[in-house]
Design an enzyme around this catalytic site. Structure first.
Site, PDB file in Angstrom:
ATOM      1  N   THR B 153       0.876  -1.193   0.000  1.00 50.43           N
ATOM      2  CA  THR B 153       0.000   0.000   0.000  1.00 50.43           C
ATOM      3  C   THR B 153       0.907   1.236   0.000  1.00 50.43           C
ATOM      4  OG1 THR B 153      -0.251  -0.241   2.393  1.00 50.43           O
ATOM      5  CG2 THR B 153      -2.078  -0.983   1.011  1.00 50.43           C
ATOM      6  N   LYS B 179       4.008  -6.750   4.192  1.00 46.30           N
ATOM      7  CA  LYS B 179       3.829  -5.353   3.833  1.00 46.30           C
ATOM      8  C   LYS B 179       3.698  -4.503   5.094  1.00 46.30           C
ATOM      9  CE  LYS B 179       0.129  -3.474   2.747  1.00 46.30           C
ATOM     10  NZ  LYS B 179       0.050  -2.682   3.999  1.00 46.30           N
ATOM     11  N   THR B 190       0.863  -9.230  12.002  1.00 47.44           N
ATOM     12  CA  THR B 190       1.349  -8.036  11.318  1.00 47.44           C
ATOM     13  C   THR B 190       0.324  -7.580  10.313  1.00 47.44           C
ATOM     14  OG1 THR B 190       3.075  -7.064   9.972  1.00 47.44           O
ATOM     15  CG2 THR B 190       2.437  -9.306   9.458  1.00 47.44           C
ATOM     16  N   GLU B 275       6.573   4.528   7.381  1.00 45.09           N
ATOM     17  CA  GLU B 275       6.180   5.791   6.751  1.00 45.09           C
ATOM     18  C   GLU B 275       7.087   6.926   7.218  1.00 45.09           C
ATOM     19  OE1 GLU B 275       1.486   4.878   5.804  1.00 45.09           O
ATOM     20  OE2 GLU B 275       2.008   5.960   7.631  1.00 45.09           O
ATOM     21  N   ASN B 400       0.479  10.850   6.010  1.00 42.34           N
ATOM     22  CA  ASN B 400      -0.797  10.546   6.646  1.00 42.34           C
ATOM     23  C   ASN B 400      -1.783  11.692   6.624  1.00 42.34           C
ATOM     24  OD1 ASN B 400      -0.710   7.737   7.546  1.00 42.34           O
ATOM     25  ND2 ASN B 400       1.213   8.448   8.427  1.00 42.34           N
ATOM     26  N   SER B 405      -5.971   6.661   4.150  1.00 42.67           N
ATOM     27  CA  SER B 405      -5.640   5.228   4.320  1.00 42.67           C
ATOM     28  C   SER B 405      -6.577   4.579   5.315  1.00 42.67           C
ATOM     29  CB  SER B 405      -4.197   5.052   4.777  1.00 42.67           C
ATOM     30  OG  SER B 405      -4.002   5.622   6.047  1.00 42.67           O
TER      31      SER B 405
END
Lengths: 405, 405
Positions: B153, B179, B190, B275, B400, B405
């Site tokens: 993603t 991921k 996870t 991120e 973000n 998301s």
């Protein structure tokens, strides 16, 4: 820029209390960074301190002095937290108290020390001690605004509140100041809050009133979830106006309301001026099984970096709010089909998904507001709790990546 | 830019397992966003799922299907999490399984669905169903790299690991993909991790091995403290190579080591590509009374926004690390004079304050590294734990605040 109006009030002076503010040049030359409070002999003092195990030297010394004597002076410096300074830090805090006691003719234990600012640097003792006489010389009942300025660190504006109420024909005054603006997730106290009243109150009742009011104010706010090493909140009653007794229910209720008003205003001011804040956010959790459950849920949402960045982006990203809720301690057995979520008056989600009535346009409109209420109903009980927080912006990162606090 | 080398390995194919990757255009037309795993009939499957109460529809369906049958197919889409989608979400997940079952001649319950991406949007079912035949047509043992790409993603790079070990004269292979890259604080799982081996292992032993390995890998990482709604980690054993039995200690130890190696590498890859991450940070807490205490302390430091922004700023701000430690659950009675703190090999603090040997130059030099170990010794016991995390940068806020998301 803080969220909302943070202009200082006209402070009511508190009979029996004087404040002196001066510069000791602790971090920057010329900055007003040293504040002294003088309390009349009639004064009772109640306090709550940080529960951070790694608490600062002045917190340890203030706690010990409070147990040994009734305080007559407070000495507060900004620019240096005197935390993470080991044995030397404690010696420095005690030496500061001893020097002020010598100047004013009281015992060392009648002086309480407070510090805020950078962690891990030794206090610049020669400069601090040299400034004490000047601070004492400036003592005056009208210096509340200067004191609110004098305790700031990364705050962009000073914070104060002042109210009066009538109790049995006499006017009782309450004035207070506080500071933020990062490392704010008070646990039984706030970064620094000093509140005084001219009412006459026993120490035991004063402590009870303070604890209650702290739980409804400073213990309901969070900027970043980081509980400070130096949190202190002090309530001082100089005893020069009406007496408040536990058995006098009406008077007690009036005073309690007035005190809560001052402390909620101070606590909210800290959030409004939170580091990098662009939104003031009220989080209400309703329909919980217990107050603990409601509070854990509210703080979990308030601390979620994903919720906070969505608030910053004015994105009505309800999925992130419910995802944070779903990981809150104690909610492992939450039935998500019973949960509903509002932003202000807009219903976003219910029955485990987006509300049929919801439109992105309605969500976007709410998120444009500077003040937003997130209301979550868990649908499993009667308890509810409210906390206040702010969003998470680029400026929060800049402030904390640039400032050695 | 991820921290360190994240190039994909040469994946060992796993006999008995084939992968098909195609595009269903779920979020963006043309993106490879649909992955199908086919498992030989000999395969055993173990799984751990998110403990987020607000878990996604595919998580609930996969859990139910796993209890009812031995899986033959996995179907994974990215671009949409199918979370916060209520009853319709569950119906969509079941319909996806039913369609794939129809195409492949197995029962609906032998198909497990997985989704990742935006929360709260309905799955685009017509596009998803239309892409299934193409995914099946592409099934091949060599498609691990494509699958690692297909489940991304906000990840900037795909994540994979592959090892082999010799067990009683036979070569056993383990390959896996995972991921990230936000909403990462796995709790028993996870975001998405798929690991397969050709070893033959009973379901009970497989589940035990997976749980152990997850606890040492995915459950020891955090990006932002936000546990996802869709976390899943699957371990598949196709049974086409050596048999691993609980009573065969040497073989079990070899396999356990190899499995842990794959899973730690995958978990660390998620952190390295967190991120906005610019630093890969290992947090070791030693000298604790219990593993729980050590883990709580490590995660409290790892989640502190003030610690994370100081890491981003390459500021050796040890006061923030100890302040976070001091608020960790269970450490209320911590004796700070017993605590020591290292960054890599540099001693920063001991006896409640800055170490006498410490220089700002030494601290600054360590903080320039892209990989940093924070080592805290509590001085009150023998237990220790390690977690991995990253820093908190402007890019985390940008990613973000910009991405729904």
């Amino acid at each position: 820029m803080p969220v909302g109006d943070l202009s200082l009030p006209e402070f009511y002076p508190i009979a029996g209390l004087r404040i002196g503010v001066t510069s000791a040049g602790i971090k920057k030359p010329g900055r007003q960074d040293l504040v002294i409070f003088e309390l009349a002999e009639s004064t009772q003092v109640a306090a709550v301190f940080t529960r951070n195990a790694f608490c600062a030297a002045p917190v340890r010394v203030a706690r010990a002095h409070l147990q040994a004597a009734v305080p007559r002076y407070l000495v507060i410096n900004t620019g240096n937290a005197n935390a993470g300074t080991g044995q030397q830090g404690e010696a420095d805090a005690r030496a500061t108290c001893a020097a002020l006691a010598e100047l004013t003719g009281v015992s060392e234990q009648q002086v309480l020390p407070f510090s805020t600012g950078v962690i891990g640097e030794p206090l610049p003792m020669p400069r601090l001690l040299a400034a004490l006489p000047q601070g004492v010389a400036k003592l005056d009942a009208t210096h509340w605004s200067e004191a609110a300025q004098g305790i700031m660190t990364t705050d962009t504006l000073p914070k104060g509140a002042s109210v009066r109420c009538e109790i049995e024909g006499q006017t009782v005054h309450i004035s207070g100041i506080a500071k933020g603006a990062g490392m704010i997730k008070p646990n039984m106290a706030t970064m620094l809050g000093f509140i005084a009243t001219d009412a006459q109150i026993s120490q035991a009742l004063l402590q009870q009133l303070l604890t209650e009011a702290v739980n409804a104010s400073f213990n309901r706010i969070t900027i970043d979830g980081d509980t400070s090493t130096n949190d202190v909140c002090l309530l001082m009653a100089t005893g020069q106006s009406a007496e408040i007794k536990a058995e006098d229910t009406a008077a007690l209720a009036s005073f309690r309301d007035a005190l809560r008003q001052v402390m909620v205003q101070l606590a909210q001011a800290i959030v409004r001026d939170g580091e990098g804040a662009t939104k003031f956010v009220t989080i209400q959790v309703q329909g919980a099984k217990s107050e603990t459950e409601a509070l854990e849920a509210a703080f979990t949402i308030a601390h979620s970096p994903l919720v906070k960045t969505a608030l910053y982006a004015s994105d009505a990203n309800w999925g992130r709010i419910l995802a944070a809720l779903g990981r809150a301690p104690g909610l492992e057995d939450l039935d998500i089909s019973q949960v509903s979520l509002h932003l202000n008056d807009v219903l976003l989600a219910e029955q485990g998904g987006r509300a049929a009535s919801y439109t992105e346009a309605a969500g976007a409109a709410v998120m444009q507001e500077a003040e937003i209420t997130i209301r979550v109903h868990l649908g499993r009980g009667q308890a509810e709790e409210t906390v206040w927080t702010c969003d998470f912006s680029h400026d929060y990162v800049s402030i904390n990546a640039d400032y050695r606090s």
